[in-house]
Scaffold this active site. Structure first.
Site, PDB file in Angstrom:
ATOM      1  N   SER A 383       0.833  -1.203   0.000  1.00 11.22           N
ATOM      2  CA  SER A 383       0.000   0.000   0.000  1.00 11.22           C
ATOM      3  C   SER A 383       0.873   1.261   0.000  1.00 11.22           C
ATOM      4  O   SER A 383       1.645   1.475  -0.926  1.00 11.22           O
ATOM      5  CB  SER A 383      -0.975  -0.033   1.170  1.00 11.22           C
ATOM      6  OG  SER A 383      -1.955   0.971   1.050  1.00 11.22           O
ATOM      7  N   ASP A 486     -11.063  -3.016  -4.598  1.00  5.96           N
ATOM      8  CA  ASP A 486     -10.153  -2.076  -3.928  1.00  5.96           C
ATOM      9  C   ASP A 486     -10.153  -0.768  -4.704  1.00  5.96           C
ATOM     10  O   ASP A 486      -9.960  -0.772  -5.924  1.00  5.96           O
ATOM     11  CB  ASP A 486      -8.740  -2.678  -3.920  1.00  5.96           C
ATOM     12  CG  ASP A 486      -7.743  -1.878  -3.089  1.00  5.96           C
ATOM     13  OD1 ASP A 486      -8.026  -0.722  -2.753  1.00  5.96           O
ATOM     14  OD2 ASP A 486      -6.660  -2.434  -2.796  1.00  5.96           O
ATOM     15  N   HIS A 516      -8.610  -4.597  -0.024  1.00  6.63           N
ATOM     16  CA  HIS A 516      -7.431  -3.863   0.420  1.00  6.63           C
ATOM     17  C   HIS A 516      -7.038  -4.235   1.853  1.00  6.63           C
ATOM     18  O   HIS A 516      -7.872  -4.295   2.758  1.00  6.63           O
ATOM     19  CB  HIS A 516      -7.675  -2.355   0.349  1.00  6.63           C
ATOM     20  CG  HIS A 516      -6.429  -1.564   0.593  1.00  6.63           C
ATOM     21  ND1 HIS A 516      -5.471  -1.412  -0.375  1.00  6.63           N
ATOM     22  CD2 HIS A 516      -5.968  -0.928   1.693  1.00  6.63           C
ATOM     23  CE1 HIS A 516      -4.465  -0.704   0.119  1.00  6.63           C
ATOM     24  NE2 HIS A 516      -4.743  -0.402   1.375  1.00  6.63           N
TER      25      HIS A 516
END
Length: 543
Positions: A383, A486, A516
């Site tokens: 991320s 996501d 996510h």
């Protein structure tokens, strides 16, 4: 194209002799709630003319081109939201024909007195214009599978010629998916003759088909693995606009991890990097702790690691700690033994905006290379961690000019998991999954605002290429992994495309039903698949 896809997408086309520019009133009316596309049919407006062979069957050639345009529009638009197709006259016939052949692409039809003819009318039309006509009562209505509104006039407008009148409307009202609306003071040019009446009818219809509990709701429920959905349901919201309580909540949930026998974590310190790009311990340099997870024989120097995983944690640039990822660090160490997982405890925004975290990451890389000389490094970012690593690759020469060449030689691959890259948040999945799960638009906006504040020093403001570099001289071979469900999905996909086109060795994958933050939980199928992909992509054998 214009508008905001809050309620869906509208794709509209026109009649013979007109063009997309004649539909500007549709865009003006619907742009507050819909992403509106106005399409020129073949031979009209800016569209290419039909070729000689295409003129032998004008309708089929025009409809085929429109189907291609429709597919292209939908490929670049948000998914999972309603798609409304609108067409007037000949454009209505083309739209209806396209839907009859591609019913799964569109959710509803709005047709303004469409040129869908009876068999007799089609025969006469064919004789006059020398092309076969594909949109007739016989080809359209038996194949109609989506809600449809036909708006026509009462014949008292500027042009009293109408296609849908009396008996034909009565017949259509028996169709379970068709509704009709007759606008007073209007002819075949319903929208031009009485725009207020036209929009009153279409607005009411859209309100009905887009209401809660309508037949379109199925598109809002993407597949998520049941085990992941159970986790999603109990996770607290990511309140990035109020980071202190968010971090406290996260800390309470992440108790110290109990490593398997023979594996442990230690802490080392990396010298800080000054704004001028020097390492050391001066007043401008801020040394940061670095977590190292390895087997005890690697820790004590009895075994030399074959690979270093340099892991940068996620958290939207405003949260997270290396120890929260210990279960993943341990899994990497076990899967690729003898391996070591190194993770910098970089400074977080908003207290320390860009490029503080990048400087800390580079300092940790320098210390890693010093402690494990000549051992290949695989950069692994999750991320925001993937974003920081991308930014690190873009700025190595800026912040570590003396070490950049050596570091680039040692870093053999980049594993970018669900990368958080683009503060613009304009990719299509940001509309489809604006509400998450887990990561959502408000959380992302606040996180980016903290990481890239408006009042930042202009000299420190990153360029787009520093946030999402694609230069093959800067970015190592990259394995990109995104989640199907996501909001960050499409920016990762787009970046992988740009990397490939820039000649960076790139692979792109997603696993079914992941969301996510939950795609790389050791013990899950997606994690085992990712380990296999890493082993094959990096050519480092797993155990």
């Amino acid at each position: 194209m214009a508008g905001t896809p809050r309620r869906g997408i509208i794709i509209a086309t026109h009649g013979v002799g007109y063009s997309a520019s004649d539909l500007h009133d549709l865009a003006a009316h619907y742009r507050e709630d819909f992403l509106v596309y106005l399409v020129d049919l073949a031979g009209h407006g800016l569209a290419a003319e039909l070729t000689g062979s295409q003129r032998q069957d004008k309708f089929h050639a025009t409809a085929t081109q429109f189907e291609n345009d429709l597919a292209q529009i939908l490929n670049q638009s948000p998914s999972g939201i309603p798609v409304i197709l609108m067409g007037h006259s000949f454009g209505g016939a083309v739209a209806a024909y396209a839907v009859a052949r591609n019913a799964l692409l569109v959710d509803a039809l709005l047709l303004e007195d469409p040129a869908i003819l009876t068999a007799a009318e089609a025969k006469a039309h064919n004789a006059e214009y020398a092309f076969s006509y594909g949109a007739t009562d016989e080809t359209i209505w038996p194949n109609l599978t989506i809600p449809t509104l036909i708006v026509t006039g009462d014949g008292t407008g500027k042009d009293d010629e109408l296609i849908f009148t009396g008996e034909r409307l009565q017949e259509l009202r028996r169709h379970p998916l068709v509704e009709t609306a007759i606008v007073s003071g209007a002819s075949h040019l319903v929208r031009h003759d009485n725009p207020e009446g036209f929009f009153a009818a279409t607005d009411a219809y859209l309100d009905g088909v887009l209401s809660a509990g309508s037949t379109l709701d199925h598109k809002k429920k993407p597949f998520i693995q049941e085990s992941l959905q159970d986790v999603v349901d109990v996770l607290p919201p990511q309140t990035t606009w109020d980071v202190v309580p968010m971090r406290e909540t996260t800390a309470k949930r992440n108790r110290p991890y109990l490593f398997a026998p023979g594996i442990s974590a230690t802490k080392i310190n990396a010298g800080g990097i000054t704004p001028g790009g020097n390492t050391g311990s001066g007043t401008d340099a801020q040394p940061q702790p670095v977590r190292v997870v390895a087997s005890n024989d690697v820790h004590n120097g009895n075994t030399q690691p074959s690979v270093v995983f340099f892991c940068v944690h996620g958290g939207g640039y405003v949260g997270g700690k290396p120890e929260y990822d210990d279960v993943r660090h341990e899994a990497l160490v076990q899967a690729f033994h003898p391996a070591v997982a190194v993770s910098p405890d970089y400074r977080l925004a908003p207290e320390n905006p860009y490029p503080a975290g990048v400087r800390d990451t580079i300092a940790a890389l320098i210390e890693t290379a010093r402690r494990y000389p000549n051992v290949p490094i695989i950069a692994y970012g999750d991320s925001a961690g993937a974003g920081i690593l991308a930014q690190t690759f873009a700025r190595l020469e800026d912040f570590a000019p003396d070490d950049a060449v050596k570091l680039r030689e040692l870093i053999t691959a980049f594993i970018a998991v669900e990368p958080c890259l683009d503060p613009a948040m304009q990719s299509a999945s940001w509309t489809t999954y604006a509400d998450g799960p887990i990561w959502y638009d408000r959380a992302s906006e606040a996180a980016w605002a903290g990481y890239l504040p408006d009042d930042a020093d202009p000299d420190e403001k990153p360029t787009f290429t520093q946030l999402m570099p694609t230069n093959p001289d800067l970015v190592p071979p990259t394995l990109v992994m995104v989640n199907p469900v996501d909001p960050l999905r499409d920016e990762g996909i787009n970046w992988a495309r740009h990397l490939t086109d820039a000649c960076v060795i790139t692979e792109l994958h997603w696993f079914k039903g992941t969301v996510h933050g939950l795609c790389t939980i050791p013990g899950t199928d997606s994690w085992e698949s990712l380990v296999q992909l890493i082993a094959r992509f990096t050519q480092i054998p797993g155990s």
